[in-house]
Design a protein around this motif. Structure first.
Motif, PDB file in Angstrom:
ATOM      1  N   UNK A   1       0.877  -1.253  -0.063  1.00 42.11           N
ATOM      2  CA  UNK A   1      -0.210   0.114   0.104  1.00 42.11           C
ATOM      3  C   UNK A   1       1.007   1.211   0.020  1.00 42.11           C
ATOM      4  N   UNK A   2       0.426   2.233  -0.549  1.00 40.02           N
ATOM      5  CA  UNK A   2       1.194   3.755  -0.477  1.00 40.02           C
ATOM      6  C   UNK A   2       0.362   4.706  -0.028  1.00 40.02           C
ATOM      7  N   UNK A   3       0.741   5.526   0.874  1.00 40.95           N
ATOM      8  CA  UNK A   3       0.171   6.804   1.240  1.00 40.95           C
ATOM      9  C   UNK A   3       0.263   8.052   0.375  1.00 40.95           C
ATOM     10  N   UNK A   4      -0.694   8.742  -0.159  1.00 43.64           N
ATOM     11  CA  UNK A   4      -0.288   9.818  -0.964  1.00 43.64           C
ATOM     12  C   UNK A   4      -0.049  10.952   0.108  1.00 43.64           C
ATOM     13  N   UNK A   5       1.090  11.501  -0.010  1.00 46.01           N
ATOM     14  CA  UNK A   5       1.389  12.568   0.853  1.00 46.01           C
ATOM     15  C   UNK A   5       0.684  13.648   0.718  1.00 46.01           C
ATOM     16  N   UNK A   6       0.272  14.142  -0.239  1.00 50.50           N
ATOM     17  CA  UNK A   6      -0.465  15.295  -0.881  1.00 50.50           C
ATOM     18  C   UNK A   6      -1.843  15.381  -0.071  1.00 50.50           C
ATOM     19  N   UNK A   7      -2.368  14.193  -0.039  1.00 48.29           N
ATOM     20  CA  UNK A   7      -3.696  14.071   0.571  1.00 48.29           C
ATOM     21  C   UNK A   7      -3.762  13.627   2.171  1.00 48.29           C
ATOM     22  N   UNK A   8      -2.799  13.028   2.765  1.00 50.01           N
ATOM     23  CA  UNK A   8      -2.785  12.571   3.964  1.00 50.01           C
ATOM     24  C   UNK A   8      -3.023  13.776   5.127  1.00 50.01           C
ATOM     25  N   UNK A   9      -4.078  13.632   6.088  1.00 48.69           N
ATOM     26  CA  UNK A   9      -4.227  14.730   6.985  1.00 48.69           C
ATOM     27  C   UNK A   9      -3.525  14.515   8.380  1.00 48.69           C
ATOM     28  N   UNK A  10      -2.600  13.384   8.195  1.00 55.54           N
ATOM     29  CA  UNK A  10      -1.886  13.285   9.584  1.00 55.54           C
ATOM     30  C   UNK A  10      -2.691  12.931  10.672  1.00 55.54           C
ATOM     31  N   UNK A  11      -3.767  12.038  10.653  1.00 54.67           N
ATOM     32  CA  UNK A  11      -4.525  11.777  11.798  1.00 54.67           C
ATOM     33  C   UNK A  11      -4.005  10.545  12.496  1.00 54.67           C
ATOM     34  N   UNK A  12      -3.317   9.652  11.986  1.00 54.98           N
ATOM     35  CA  UNK A  12      -2.636   8.527  12.628  1.00 54.98           C
ATOM     36  C   UNK A  12      -3.510   7.459  12.619  1.00 54.98           C
ATOM     37  N   UNK A  13      -4.584   7.415  12.067  1.00 53.51           N
ATOM     38  CA  UNK A  13      -5.617   6.275  12.740  1.00 53.51           C
ATOM     39  C   UNK A  13      -5.155   4.945  11.791  1.00 53.51           C
ATOM     40  N   UNK A  14      -4.481   4.879  10.548  1.00 50.46           N
ATOM     41  CA  UNK A  14      -3.833   3.941   9.941  1.00 50.46           C
ATOM     42  C   UNK A  14      -2.530   3.166  10.698  1.00 50.46           C
ATOM     43  N   UNK A  15      -1.842   4.083  11.580  1.00 53.02           N
ATOM     44  CA  UNK A  15      -0.881   3.424  12.062  1.00 53.02           C
ATOM     45  C   UNK A  15      -1.350   2.543  13.203  1.00 53.02           C
ATOM     46  N   UNK A  16      -2.538   2.790  13.892  1.00 48.02           N
ATOM     47  CA  UNK A  16      -3.113   1.956  14.779  1.00 48.02           C
ATOM     48  C   UNK A  16      -3.576   0.592  14.603  1.00 48.02           C
ATOM     49  N   UNK A  17      -3.832   0.491  13.350  1.00 43.05           N
ATOM     50  CA  UNK A  17      -5.016  -0.450  12.834  1.00 43.05           C
ATOM     51  C   UNK A  17      -3.620  -1.518  12.204  1.00 43.05           C
ATOM     52  N   UNK A  18      -2.576  -1.051  11.667  1.00 47.75           N
ATOM     53  CA  UNK A  18      -1.672  -1.885  10.987  1.00 47.75           C
ATOM     54  C   UNK A  18      -1.472  -3.223  11.828  1.00 47.75           C
ATOM     55  N   UNK A  19      -1.777  -4.512  11.410  1.00 41.34           N
ATOM     56  CA  UNK A  19      -1.154  -5.729  12.048  1.00 41.34           C
ATOM     57  C   UNK A  19       0.270  -5.857  11.812  1.00 41.34           C
ATOM     58  N   UNK A  20       0.967  -5.273  11.165  1.00 41.29           N
ATOM     59  CA  UNK A  20       2.171  -5.330  10.890  1.00 41.29           C
ATOM     60  C   UNK A  20       3.160  -4.272  11.121  1.00 41.29           C
ATOM     61  N   UNK A  21       2.530  -3.302  11.849  1.00 42.68           N
ATOM     62  CA  UNK A  21       3.355  -2.028  12.087  1.00 42.68           C
ATOM     63  C   UNK A  21       4.242  -1.654  10.970  1.00 42.68           C
ATOM     64  N   UNK A  22       3.420  -1.600   9.747  1.00 41.97           N
ATOM     65  CA  UNK A  22       4.448  -0.971   8.764  1.00 41.97           C
ATOM     66  C   UNK A  22       4.057   0.527   8.529  1.00 41.97           C
ATOM     67  N   UNK A  23       3.089   1.147   9.088  1.00 38.83           N
ATOM     68  CA  UNK A  23       2.765   2.414   8.882  1.00 38.83           C
ATOM     69  C   UNK A  23       3.393   3.317  10.200  1.00 38.83           C
ATOM     70  N   UNK A  24       4.340   4.429   9.667  1.00 41.14           N
ATOM     71  CA  UNK A  24       5.002   5.280  10.630  1.00 41.14           C
ATOM     72  C   UNK A  24       4.714   6.922  10.201  1.00 41.14           C
ATOM     73  N   UNK A  25       4.875   7.522  11.269  1.00 40.62           N
ATOM     74  CA  UNK A  25       5.150   8.991  10.948  1.00 40.62           C
ATOM     75  C   UNK A  25       6.566   9.182  10.340  1.00 40.62           C
ATOM     76  N   UNK A  26       6.524   9.938   9.215  1.00 43.51           N
ATOM     77  CA  UNK A  26       7.559   9.891   8.474  1.00 43.51           C
ATOM     78  C   UNK A  26       8.918  10.475   9.307  1.00 43.51           C
ATOM     79  N   UNK A  27       8.571  11.320  10.135  1.00 41.20           N
ATOM     80  CA  UNK A  27       9.851  11.625  11.183  1.00 41.20           C
ATOM     81  C   UNK A  27      10.376  10.725  11.863  1.00 41.20           C
ATOM     82  N   UNK A  28       9.650   9.423  12.102  1.00 37.99           N
ATOM     83  CA  UNK A  28       9.819   8.530  13.059  1.00 37.99           C
ATOM     84  C   UNK A  28      10.738   7.203  12.340  1.00 37.99           C
ATOM     85  N   UNK A  29      10.657   7.448  11.085  1.00 38.95           N
ATOM     86  CA  UNK A  29      10.977   6.298  10.367  1.00 38.95           C
ATOM     87  C   UNK A  29      12.787   6.318  10.429  1.00 38.95           C
TER      88      UNK A  29
END
Ligand code: SF4
Length: 105
Positions: A33-61
């Motif tokens: 999956x890919x997140x479109x950076x121009x559309x993302x509103x930084x809510x963080x909802x996706x990070x919490x539900x990912x079962x493999x912890x694949x989603x991160x705040x870009x500053x934390x990667x």
């Protein structure tokens, strides 16, 4: 700043993130999956539900996943997309991901 999908998503594509994204900005590529950076509103909802912890705040990667900050943006270069669910699967990946060995299973 935006949230990004990292390598743990490759060949998993659980897609729980898509269900919770209020901006409809998580797109299905060929192998991840890919997140479109121009559309993302930084809510963080996706990070919490990912079962493999694949989603991160870009500053934390960190480490090998850092390149995925660029890969998420690169995936959308030249595309004018405004909604993932309607568009459906985009059967391609950034070069690095396309070249990765397939995960067993
Ligand atoms: Fe969607 Fe929010 Fe995740 Fe951005 S942080 S991709 S808006 S769920």
């Amino acid at each position: 700043m935006t949230f990004v999908v990292t390598q743990a998503c490759v060949d998993i594509q659980d897609k729980s993130c898509v269900q919770v994204c209020p901006a409809d900005c998580i797109y299905e590529g060929g192998r991840m999956m890919y997140i479109n950076p121009d559309q993302c509103i930084d809510c963080g909802a996706c990070e919490e539900v990912c079962p493999v912890s694949a989603i991160r705040y870009d500053g934390d990667v960190t480490g090998a996943d850092e390149q995925f900050v660029d890969f998420n943006a690169e995936f959308f270069e030249g595309m004018d997309v405004k909604g993932a669910r309607k568009l459906g699967k985009i059967d391609r990946d950034v070069e690095f991901v396309a070249a990765l060995p397939r995960k067993a299973g």
